[in-house]
Design a protein around this motif. Structure first.
Motif, PDB file in Angstrom:
ATOM      1  N   UNK A 189       0.834  -1.200   0.000  1.00 46.97           N
ATOM      2  CA  UNK A 189       0.000   0.000   0.000  1.00 46.97           C
ATOM      3  C   UNK A 189       0.867   1.248   0.000  1.00 46.97           C
ATOM      4  N   UNK A 190       0.429   2.254  -0.748  1.00 46.08           N
ATOM      5  CA  UNK A 190       1.110   3.545  -0.755  1.00 46.08           C
ATOM      6  C   UNK A 190       0.074   4.649  -0.902  1.00 46.08           C
ATOM      7  N   UNK A 191       0.461   5.865  -0.484  1.00 42.18           N
ATOM      8  CA  UNK A 191      -0.443   6.996  -0.613  1.00 42.18           C
ATOM      9  C   UNK A 191      -1.477   7.104   0.480  1.00 42.18           C
ATOM     10  N   UNK A 192      -1.343   6.292   1.506  1.00 44.56           N
ATOM     11  CA  UNK A 192      -2.265   6.370   2.627  1.00 44.56           C
ATOM     12  C   UNK A 192      -1.500   6.119   3.924  1.00 44.56           C
ATOM     13  N   UNK A 193      -2.110   6.505   5.028  1.00 40.18           N
ATOM     14  CA  UNK A 193      -1.526   6.218   6.334  1.00 40.18           C
ATOM     15  C   UNK A 193      -1.974   4.811   6.720  1.00 40.18           C
ATOM     16  N   UNK A 194      -1.085   3.876   6.503  1.00 43.06           N
ATOM     17  CA  UNK A 194      -1.430   2.454   6.584  1.00 43.06           C
ATOM     18  C   UNK A 194      -2.062   2.094   7.917  1.00 43.06           C
ATOM     19  N   UNK A 195      -1.558   2.665   8.993  1.00 47.30           N
ATOM     20  CA  UNK A 195      -2.050   2.304  10.324  1.00 47.30           C
ATOM     21  C   UNK A 195      -3.479   2.770  10.564  1.00 47.30           C
ATOM     22  N   UNK A 196      -4.014   3.627   9.708  1.00 44.16           N
ATOM     23  CA  UNK A 196      -5.382   4.119   9.866  1.00 44.16           C
ATOM     24  C   UNK A 196      -6.417   3.277   9.133  1.00 44.16           C
ATOM     25  N   UNK A 197      -5.953   2.240   8.434  1.00 41.20           N
ATOM     26  CA  UNK A 197      -6.842   1.475   7.577  1.00 41.20           C
ATOM     27  C   UNK A 197      -6.894   0.004   7.989  1.00 41.20           C
ATOM     28  N   UNK A 198      -8.119  -0.509   8.060  1.00 45.55           N
ATOM     29  CA  UNK A 198      -8.302  -1.952   8.084  1.00 45.55           C
ATOM     30  C   UNK A 198      -8.073  -2.459   6.669  1.00 45.55           C
ATOM     31  N   UNK A 199      -7.558  -3.678   6.572  1.00 51.22           N
ATOM     32  CA  UNK A 199      -7.229  -4.262   5.275  1.00 51.22           C
ATOM     33  C   UNK A 199      -7.941  -5.590   5.117  1.00 51.22           C
ATOM     34  N   UNK A 200      -8.196  -5.950   3.874  1.00 51.77           N
ATOM     35  CA  UNK A 200      -8.898  -7.213   3.633  1.00 51.77           C
ATOM     36  C   UNK A 200      -8.512  -7.783   2.284  1.00 51.77           C
ATOM     37  N   UNK A 201      -8.769  -9.072   2.153  1.00 51.96           N
ATOM     38  CA  UNK A 201      -8.649  -9.773   0.874  1.00 51.96           C
ATOM     39  C   UNK A 201     -10.042 -10.245   0.465  1.00 51.96           C
ATOM     40  N   UNK A 202     -10.352 -10.010  -0.792  1.00 50.95           N
ATOM     41  CA  UNK A 202     -11.553 -10.534  -1.415  1.00 50.95           C
ATOM     42  C   UNK A 202     -11.112 -11.394  -2.595  1.00 50.95           C
ATOM     43  N   UNK A 203     -12.030 -12.153  -3.134  1.00 49.31           N
ATOM     44  CA  UNK A 203     -11.741 -12.904  -4.360  1.00 49.31           C
ATOM     45  C   UNK A 203     -12.971 -12.913  -5.254  1.00 49.31           C
ATOM     46  N   UNK A 204     -12.687 -13.069  -6.531  1.00 49.93           N
ATOM     47  CA  UNK A 204     -13.775 -13.104  -7.508  1.00 49.93           C
ATOM     48  C   UNK A 204     -13.439 -14.118  -8.585  1.00 49.93           C
ATOM     49  N   UNK A 205     -14.290 -15.112  -8.698  1.00 48.81           N
ATOM     50  CA  UNK A 205     -14.152 -16.129  -9.729  1.00 48.81           C
ATOM     51  C   UNK A 205     -15.025 -15.732 -10.917  1.00 48.81           C
ATOM     52  N   UNK A 206     -14.718 -16.237 -12.112  1.00 50.32           N
ATOM     53  CA  UNK A 206     -15.510 -15.887 -13.298  1.00 50.32           C
ATOM     54  C   UNK A 206     -16.987 -16.196 -13.109  1.00 50.32           C
ATOM     55  N   UNK A 207     -17.820 -15.210 -13.406  1.00 46.35           N
ATOM     56  CA  UNK A 207     -19.256 -15.408 -13.314  1.00 46.35           C
ATOM     57  C   UNK A 207     -19.823 -15.365 -11.912  1.00 46.35           C
ATOM     58  N   UNK A 208     -18.958 -15.063 -10.924  1.00 51.72           N
ATOM     59  CA  UNK A 208     -19.418 -15.033  -9.538  1.00 51.72           C
ATOM     60  C   UNK A 208     -19.218 -13.641  -8.949  1.00 51.72           C
ATOM     61  N   UNK A 209     -19.922 -13.382  -7.851  1.00 51.74           N
ATOM     62  CA  UNK A 209     -19.768 -12.110  -7.168  1.00 51.74           C
ATOM     63  C   UNK A 209     -18.458 -12.092  -6.367  1.00 51.74           C
ATOM     64  N   UNK A 210     -18.010 -10.885  -6.109  1.00 52.22           N
ATOM     65  CA  UNK A 210     -16.832 -10.714  -5.269  1.00 52.22           C
ATOM     66  C   UNK A 210     -17.175 -11.154  -3.842  1.00 52.22           C
ATOM     67  N   UNK A 211     -16.296 -11.950  -3.245  1.00 47.55           N
ATOM     68  CA  UNK A 211     -16.590 -12.457  -1.912  1.00 47.55           C
ATOM     69  C   UNK A 211     -15.440 -12.185  -0.950  1.00 47.55           C
ATOM     70  N   UNK A 212     -15.806 -11.947   0.284  1.00 49.06           N
ATOM     71  CA  UNK A 212     -14.847 -11.687   1.349  1.00 49.06           C
ATOM     72  C   UNK A 212     -14.057 -12.954   1.666  1.00 49.06           C
ATOM     73  N   UNK A 213     -12.768 -12.793   1.872  1.00 47.99           N
ATOM     74  CA  UNK A 213     -11.912 -13.920   2.247  1.00 47.99           C
ATOM     75  C   UNK A 213     -11.389 -13.751   3.676  1.00 47.99           C
ATOM     76  N   UNK A 214     -10.726 -12.624   3.929  1.00 45.82           N
ATOM     77  CA  UNK A 214     -10.138 -12.392   5.251  1.00 45.82           C
ATOM     78  C   UNK A 214      -9.928 -10.902   5.463  1.00 45.82           C
ATOM     79  N   UNK A 215      -9.964 -10.481   6.727  1.00 48.04           N
ATOM     80  CA  UNK A 215      -9.743  -9.073   7.050  1.00 48.04           C
ATOM     81  C   UNK A 215      -8.933  -8.931   8.323  1.00 48.04           C
ATOM     82  N   UNK A 216      -8.244  -7.800   8.434  1.00 47.95           N
ATOM     83  CA  UNK A 216      -7.407  -7.545   9.598  1.00 47.95           C
ATOM     84  C   UNK A 216      -7.571  -6.087  10.019  1.00 47.95           C
ATOM     85  N   UNK A 217      -7.683  -5.866  11.308  1.00 42.71           N
ATOM     86  CA  UNK A 217      -7.889  -4.527  11.825  1.00 42.71           C
ATOM     87  C   UNK A 217      -6.650  -3.661  11.750  1.00 42.71           C
TER      88      UNK A 217
END
Length: 123
Positions: free
Chosen positions: A24-52
Protein backbone atom coordinates in the motif's frame (compact mmCIF):
# COMPACT_ATOMS: atom_id res chain seq x y z
CA UNK A 1 -2.91 8.99 -4.72
CA UNK A 2 -3.60 5.64 -3.11
CA UNK A 3 -2.18 2.50 -4.68
CA UNK A 4 -2.67 -1.10 -3.63
CA UNK A 5 -0.52 -3.53 -5.56
CA UNK A 6 -1.00 -7.28 -5.18
CA UNK A 7 1.57 -9.92 -6.00
CA UNK A 8 2.28 -13.58 -5.36
CA UNK A 9 -0.46 -15.25 -7.36
CA UNK A 10 0.15 -18.13 -9.74
CA UNK A 11 -0.62 -21.72 -10.64
CA UNK A 12 -0.40 -24.33 -7.89
CA UNK A 13 -1.54 -27.90 -7.43
CA UNK A 14 -4.30 -28.76 -4.99
CA UNK A 15 -2.86 -29.10 -1.50
CA UNK A 16 -0.16 -26.57 -2.21
CA UNK A 17 0.51 -23.12 -0.78
CA UNK A 18 0.86 -19.55 -1.95
CA UNK A 19 1.58 -16.29 -0.18
CA UNK A 20 -0.04 -13.15 -1.52
CA UNK A 21 1.26 -9.67 -0.76
CA UNK A 22 -0.40 -6.28 -1.07
CA UNK A 23 1.81 -3.21 -0.93
CA UNK A 24 0.00 0.00 0.00
CA UNK A 25 1.11 3.54 -0.76
CA UNK A 26 -0.44 7.00 -0.61
CA UNK A 27 -2.26 6.37 2.63
CA UNK A 28 -1.53 6.22 6.33
CA UNK A 29 -1.43 2.45 6.58
CA UNK A 30 -2.05 2.30 10.32
CA UNK A 31 -5.38 4.12 9.87
CA UNK A 32 -6.84 1.47 7.58
CA UNK A 33 -8.30 -1.95 8.08
CA UNK A 34 -7.23 -4.26 5.27
CA UNK A 35 -8.90 -7.21 3.63
CA UNK A 36 -8.65 -9.77 0.87
CA UNK A 37 -11.55 -10.53 -1.42
CA UNK A 38 -11.74 -12.90 -4.36
CA UNK A 39 -13.78 -13.10 -7.51
CA UNK A 40 -14.15 -16.13 -9.73
CA UNK A 41 -15.51 -15.89 -13.30
CA UNK A 42 -19.26 -15.41 -13.31
CA UNK A 43 -19.42 -15.03 -9.54
CA UNK A 44 -19.77 -12.11 -7.17
CA UNK A 45 -16.83 -10.71 -5.27
CA UNK A 46 -16.59 -12.46 -1.91
CA UNK A 47 -14.85 -11.69 1.35
CA UNK A 48 -11.91 -13.92 2.25
CA UNK A 49 -10.14 -12.39 5.25
CA UNK A 50 -9.74 -9.07 7.05
CA UNK A 51 -7.41 -7.54 9.60
CA UNK A 52 -7.89 -4.53 11.83
CA UNK A 53 -5.76 -1.42 11.98
CA UNK A 54 -3.71 -2.69 14.88
CA UNK A 55 -3.75 -6.30 13.65
CA UNK A 56 -5.81 -7.25 16.67
CA UNK A 57 -9.07 -7.98 14.96
CA UNK A 58 -9.14 -10.82 12.45
CA UNK A 59 -12.01 -12.09 10.33
CA UNK A 60 -12.15 -15.09 8.01
CA UNK A 61 -14.76 -16.53 5.76
CA UNK A 62 -15.74 -20.00 6.91
CA UNK A 63 -14.49 -21.50 3.65
CA UNK A 64 -10.88 -20.53 4.42
CA UNK A 65 -10.72 -20.81 8.22
CA UNK A 66 -7.82 -22.99 9.32
CA UNK A 67 -6.20 -22.80 5.86
CA UNK A 68 -5.57 -19.08 5.24
CA UNK A 69 -3.84 -16.55 7.48
CA UNK A 70 -3.94 -12.80 7.06
CA UNK A 71 -1.23 -10.58 8.54
CA UNK A 72 0.16 -7.08 8.15
CA UNK A 73 3.57 -5.43 8.45
CA UNK A 74 3.30 -1.75 9.29
CA UNK A 75 6.99 -1.14 8.63
CA UNK A 76 6.48 -2.26 5.03
CA UNK A 77 2.91 -1.00 4.54
CA UNK A 78 2.06 -4.50 3.37
CA UNK A 79 -0.67 -7.01 4.07
CA UNK A 80 -0.22 -10.71 3.41
CA UNK A 81 -2.42 -13.72 2.82
CA UNK A 82 -0.81 -17.07 3.48
CA UNK A 83 -2.86 -19.74 1.74
CA UNK A 84 -2.30 -23.40 2.60
CA UNK A 85 -4.08 -26.60 1.61
CA UNK A 86 -5.38 -24.92 -1.51
CA UNK A 87 -8.38 -26.37 -3.28
CA UNK A 88 -9.65 -26.03 -6.83
CA UNK A 89 -12.53 -23.90 -5.54
CA UNK A 90 -10.03 -21.33 -4.30
CA UNK A 91 -9.30 -20.42 -7.92
CA UNK A 92 -10.09 -16.74 -8.43
CA UNK A 93 -8.65 -13.27 -8.80
CA UNK A 94 -7.63 -12.13 -5.32
CA UNK A 95 -8.01 -8.44 -4.54
CA UNK A 96 -6.68 -6.35 -1.71
CA UNK A 97 -8.88 -3.65 -0.18
CA UNK A 98 -8.46 -0.86 2.36
CA UNK A 99 -11.08 0.67 4.61
CA UNK A 100 -10.84 3.56 7.02
CA UNK A 101 -11.67 2.49 10.58
CA UNK A 102 -12.85 -1.02 11.29
CA UNK A 103 -12.88 -4.34 9.48
CA UNK A 104 -15.88 -5.16 7.34
CA UNK A 105 -17.02 -8.08 5.22
CA UNK A 106 -18.93 -6.15 2.58
CA UNK A 107 -17.08 -4.99 -0.51
CA UNK A 108 -19.11 -1.79 -0.79
CA UNK A 109 -17.71 -0.63 2.57
CA UNK A 110 -14.13 -0.48 1.31
CA UNK A 111 -12.52 2.72 0.09
CA UNK A 112 -9.63 1.52 -2.06
CA UNK A 113 -8.92 -1.54 -4.19
CA UNK A 114 -6.01 -3.14 -5.95
CA UNK A 115 -6.12 -4.63 -9.44
CA UNK A 116 -5.90 -8.20 -8.23
CA UNK A 117 -3.68 -11.22 -8.71
CA UNK A 118 -4.76 -14.49 -10.29
CA UNK A 119 -4.65 -17.68 -8.24
CA UNK A 120 -5.27 -20.92 -10.10
CA UNK A 121 -5.41 -24.25 -8.28
CA UNK A 122 -5.26 -27.36 -10.41
CA UNK A 123 -6.95 -30.51 -9.15
Amino acid sequence: QVHLVESGGGLVQAGGSLRLSCAASGLTFSNFAMAWFRQAPGKEREFVAGIGRSAIGLLYDDSVKGRFTISRDSAKNTVYLQMNSLKAEDTAVYLCAARRTTIARTAANFDYWGQGTQVTVSS
